[in-house]
Design an enzyme around this catalytic site. Structure first.
Site, short mmCIF file in Angstrom:
data_model
loop_
_atom_site.label_atom_id
_atom_site.label_comp_id
_atom_site.label_asym_id
_atom_site.label_seq_id
_atom_site.Cartn_x
_atom_site.Cartn_y
_atom_site.Cartn_z
N GLU A 47 0.86 -1.19 0.00
CA GLU A 47 0.00 0.00 0.00
C GLU A 47 0.90 1.24 0.00
OE1 GLU A 47 -1.65 0.72 3.87
OE2 GLU A 47 -3.36 1.89 3.11
N ASN A 115 -7.16 5.98 -1.98
CA ASN A 115 -6.02 5.11 -1.68
C ASN A 115 -6.21 3.89 -2.57
OD1 ASN A 115 -4.13 3.38 -0.61
ND2 ASN A 115 -4.63 3.79 1.54
N LYS A 132 -9.55 1.79 -1.85
CA LYS A 132 -9.71 1.31 -0.47
C LYS A 132 -11.05 1.74 0.12
CE LYS A 132 -7.14 1.23 3.93
NZ LYS A 132 -5.89 1.71 4.59
N GLU A 151 -6.36 8.82 7.37
CA GLU A 151 -6.84 8.39 6.04
C GLU A 151 -8.23 8.93 5.75
OE1 GLU A 151 -5.07 4.02 6.45
OE2 GLU A 151 -5.74 4.45 4.44
N CYS A 181 -4.78 -2.95 3.21
CA CYS A 181 -4.51 -2.78 4.63
C CYS A 181 -5.70 -3.07 5.55
CB CYS A 181 -3.94 -1.38 4.89
SG CYS A 181 -3.00 -1.34 6.40
N ASN A 206 0.24 -0.78 5.62
CA ASN A 206 1.09 0.12 6.43
C ASN A 206 0.50 0.06 7.83
OD1 ASN A 206 2.80 2.44 4.61
ND2 ASN A 206 1.23 1.30 3.54
#
Ligand code: ING
Length: 333
Positions: A47, A115, A132, A151, A181, A206
């Protein structure tokens, strides 16, 4: 007849704020070179593998972080990597921050930030894009937190669903999908891929060593355990392989777990990274193992969805968002 695909996980160490794109691409190319020597057909990078994990840093104006986003495909500076993949016939999975001008659900054309994970053919064509969906953390700065996880500030929830595509990896047809993730922690995400007969799930992550809420202590090993547990369960319950690959180190000033793994449809870890830097792990994956626990219509096995699933009992999974307290039982006398 077995369908063997050689899968590589390219774990990437810290990317400090000041590291140039050229330097990062050189590191990705070095991992790709080693993957070629190991006969890898598909190579999975983490990612946000082109930049530091910038959602660690609070910025009042989101536009000030635009330098961390890509607004083209291929992302800027990746020509050497794509040329190497073309020469070596390697399919690539890459994670990065995407900034596009796109019409939203209200019909408004505006700048949107996601993302994303992309799966790219050896000839540089986009085979699959995933945005994502499960964005962890928070949108505003929380001063009492040891580490920020922003995020929800820097990305929108993905709007492409959980796609799966069937494509040949050096001649072996493979049903591929991607999660990013935090997605790996949500069984619903795996099941949507499983309902499309996914065989290889690619997951970059991450994951900070420290806990997002320091309300309670969570030792490092538990962070790795939870990551492994999520991926192993996802693979076993959806009869698929997965590559879970870390962006690790502490380029953002916050240590991240490493522990990249490749997992088979029985939920077994068949390869594990041992360091916390740039590292390649490889496994031969016989995709026919995905059929063992799925079985066939006339010989359904444990996870033959058509034979065993009862969607009429699962309504709450889609109709409810949060949990609700149960009724209280009281003794009759
Ligand atoms: N990172 C972390 C992850 O889901 C996290 C955030 C860690 C959430 C631990 C909950 C518990 O692995 C990303 N980037 O999603």
């Amino acid at each position: 007849m077995s369908r063997i695909v050689v899968v590589g996980a390219a774990q990437v160490g810290a990317i400090p704020r000041e590291e140039s794109r050229e330097s990062v691409v050189q590191r990705l190319c070095a991992l790709t070179e080693r993957a070629h020597r190991r006969g890898v057909d598909v190579l999975v990078f983490p990612e946000l593998c082109l930049t530091p994990f910038f959602p660690r840093w609070y910025e009042e104006d989101v536009a000030t972080v635009d330098a961390w986003y890509e607004s083209t495909f291929p992302p800027k500076g990746l020509e050497p990597l794509f040329a190497m993949a073309r020469e070596y016939r390697i399919t690539l999975h890459l994670g990065y921050a995407e900034r596009v001008e796109e019409v939203d659900d209200a019909g408004v054309l505006r700048t949107r930030r996601f993302n994303v994970a992309v799966i790219v053919s050896p000839d540089g064509e986009l085979m699959l894009k995933y945005r994502k969906i499960h964005l962890p953390g928070h949108k505003e700065y929380i001063p009492e937190r040891r580490l920020q996880h922003l995020e929800k500030r820097y990305f929108e929830v993905g709007n492409l669903g959980f796609p799966v595509v069937r494509a040949a990896l050096n001649g072996v047809a493979t049903n591929m999908g991607a999660l990013i993730c935090n997605d790996r922690r949500w069984p619903e995400a795996w099941r949507v891929l499983g309902l499309q007969e996914v065989e290889l799930v690619m997951v970059g992550y991450n994951t900070p060593v420290d806990h997002l809420d320091q309300k309670f202590y969570q030792p490092h090993y538990l962070k790795v355990f939870h990551s492994d547990l999520s991926v192993q369960a996802g693979c076993y319950q959806n009869t698929c392989f997965a590559v879970a690959v870390a962006k690790t180190g502490s380029g953002e000033g916050q240590a991240m777990i490493a522990g990249s793994i490749i997992v088979n449809p029985s939920g077994e870890i068949i390869a594990r990274a041992s360091g916390d830097g740039d590292e390649l792990i490889v496994a031969e994956c016989d995709l026919d193992l995905c059929l063992v626990n799925r079985g066939t219509p006339d010989r359904p096995a444990t996870f033959n969805f058509a034979h065993h699933r009862r969607p009429e009992a699962y309504g709450a999974i889609v109709s409810q968002v949060g949990s609700q307290p149960p009724p209280v039982w009281k003794p009759s006398r």
